[in-house]
Motif scaffolding. Structure first.
Motif, PDB file in Angstrom:
ATOM      1  N   UNK B  97       1.248  -4.627 -15.481  1.00 26.23           N
ATOM      2  CA  UNK B  97       1.887  -3.473 -16.140  1.00 26.23           C
ATOM      3  C   UNK B  97       2.836  -3.953 -17.242  1.00 26.23           C
ATOM      4  N   UNK B 132      -4.356  -2.931  -9.422  1.00 34.70           N
ATOM      5  CA  UNK B 132      -3.766  -1.628  -9.767  1.00 34.70           C
ATOM      6  C   UNK B 132      -4.209  -0.587  -8.725  1.00 34.70           C
ATOM      7  N   UNK B 142       6.539  -0.915   2.536  1.00 33.44           N
ATOM      8  CA  UNK B 142       7.967  -0.581   2.371  1.00 33.44           C
ATOM      9  C   UNK B 142       8.508  -0.003   3.681  1.00 33.44           C
ATOM     10  N   UNK B 146      12.040  -1.183   5.662  1.00 30.71           N
ATOM     11  CA  UNK B 146      13.123  -0.302   6.076  1.00 30.71           C
ATOM     12  C   UNK B 146      13.245  -0.237   7.590  1.00 30.71           C
TER      13      UNK B 146
END
Lengths: 264, 151
Positions: B97, B132, B142, B146
């Motif tokens: 990107x 991508x 993620x 957490x």
């Protein structure tokens, strides 16, 4: 008698070999044409819907010059220019052959036969209707003698200025002028062409021959591979919808990420 | 019982993601070995040594990390392997990107200083490299970052 037979066989073999060798292109020893699927040109010839592919043009050109099917630089350029112009002028509609008029400044047999085939104006064509085709040089001179010999002579001084095509939609009076984008032809291409094909101002040396062959192949491949809006001035690139969607997703994702990180 | 079902789902999810990622990495390497980039619709497998060769190796190892970590993803060791696999994907996506962004702003070698709107957006148009497409699926990791941070 036997010697005559051997001589005849040898001559025939040489002739066949030379035809085979020139089947790919009129540039001796040129590398293979890249395999690409180009959209055919759709036109109505009377009530018959024709799908004109670049192979049809190459075959017709080969017959006209007597050297077998050939996708040379000018033929590839003419096909792509005509296809792009017809899309611009007719959009989704399929043109009728008699509605197409092509005026080119390029006196070469490849482009001439391509445009003649599309407009149905070429010799020995089985067509119900005919469009219009003419060659008008950049200085305004009209080329009336469209014999291969004369066209070859006229092509001696070809330059980038000759690669200009005007395609007309006769029924509406609309037209589009197509010229080449910068960078498609190398700077020394036309000087080398003159040397190699016409020995002007002097015959080429080996290095120049190799360089021209390589440039010729690259230009031909560009005409087959690149999108029309990169090849020609006057053709608008379509709005990149996919790019816009991806960009919006990228920006939105970045904002969400920043907000989320700030929250913690 | 419900926790066991959740674990099974997680195992299946990361096993499939691992296999697909491994496959893309392998495809990158094979296409690079063949010498030319390969375009299939909106997917483009790069063929240059840096992006296809080294990049392919990174994607291949990302797949291996997913496959290795998927079995005990509920534990910290498995979860850390899955997160490592995702981080490898994010590195590749970030470089791709970043390359797109830097390419989209200037107007080209002989062009103006700034690109046109169509040229700018055209830089973001398909085809895209395999990573991508893997990005949204890799973001699930993620959750583990957490989960462990606040455990």
């Amino acid at each position: 008698m036997k010697r005559r037979q051997y001589f005849f066989l040898l001559t025939a073999a040489l002739l066949i070999l030379s035809l085979v060798a020139s089947a790919g292109a009129h540039m001796p020893g040129a590398r293979e044409v890249p395999e690409v699927e180009l959209t055919p040109i759709l036109i109505y010839d009377g009530d018959t819907l024709l799908e004109i592919s670049i192979d049809d043009l190459a075959a017709y050109h080969g017959v006209r010059v007597g050297k077998g099917a050939s996708k040379c630089v000018c033929l590839c350029c003419a096909f792509r220019a005509a296809e792009a112009a017809i899309t611009e002028l007719w959009g989704e509609e399929i043109p009728r052959r008699e509605d197409i008029k092509i005026v080119t400044s390029l006196p070469t047999s490849g482009s001439m036969h391509a445009f003649q085939y599309i407009t149905g104006t070429g010799p020995d064509m089985d067509t119900a209707t005919r469009g219009e085709f003419s060659i008008v040089l950049p200085d305004g001179r009209d080329v009336a003698n469209l014999s291969n010999k004369n066209i070859k002579t006229m092509s001696k001084d070809n330059s980038l200025e000759n690669f200009v095509f005007t395609i007309h939609r006769r029924s509406t009076g609309e037209s589009i002028l197509i010229s080449m984008s910068d960078g498609i032809f190398p700077d020394d291409y036309f000087d080398l062409r003159k040397k190699v094909n016409f020995n002007i101002p002097e015959p080429p040396d080996d290095e120049e021959l190799d360089r021209f062959k390589s440039e010729w192949e690259d230009v031909r491949d560009a005409f087959l591979i690149l999108p029309a809006w990169e090849l020609f001035e006057g053709i608008e690139a379509p709005f990149p919808v996919g790019g816009a969607i991806f960009f919006v997703l990228l920006v939105t994702g970045s904002i969400i990420l920043v907000v989320w990180m700030k929250r913690d | 019982m419900a926790e066991k079902n959740d674990n099974n789902l997680e195992i299946i999810y990361f096993a499939i993601l691992g296999l697909v990622t491994f496959g893309f990495g392998l495809a990158d390497l094979l296409v690079t070995a063949s010498g030319d980039a390969l375009t299939l619709g909106i997917l483009e497998i790069p063929g240059d040594m840096f992006r296809g060769g080294w990049g392919g190796l990174i994607v291949l190892f990302a797949g291996l990390f997913y496959l290795s970590g998927c079995k005990n993803v509920a534990e910290v060791h498995g979860a850390s392997k899955v997160v490592t696999g995702s981080i490898l994907i994010w590195i590749m996506v970030a470089t791709d990107i970043f390359a797109m962004i830097t390419e989209s702003i200037p107007g080209g070698e002989d062009g103006p200083w700034f690109n046109s709107l169509a040229g700018f957006l055209g830089t973001y148009a398909p085809p895209y490299a395999p990573v991508i497409f893997l990005l949204p699926f890799s973001l699930v990791a993620i959750h583990y970052i957490y989960k462990k941070r606040f455990a």
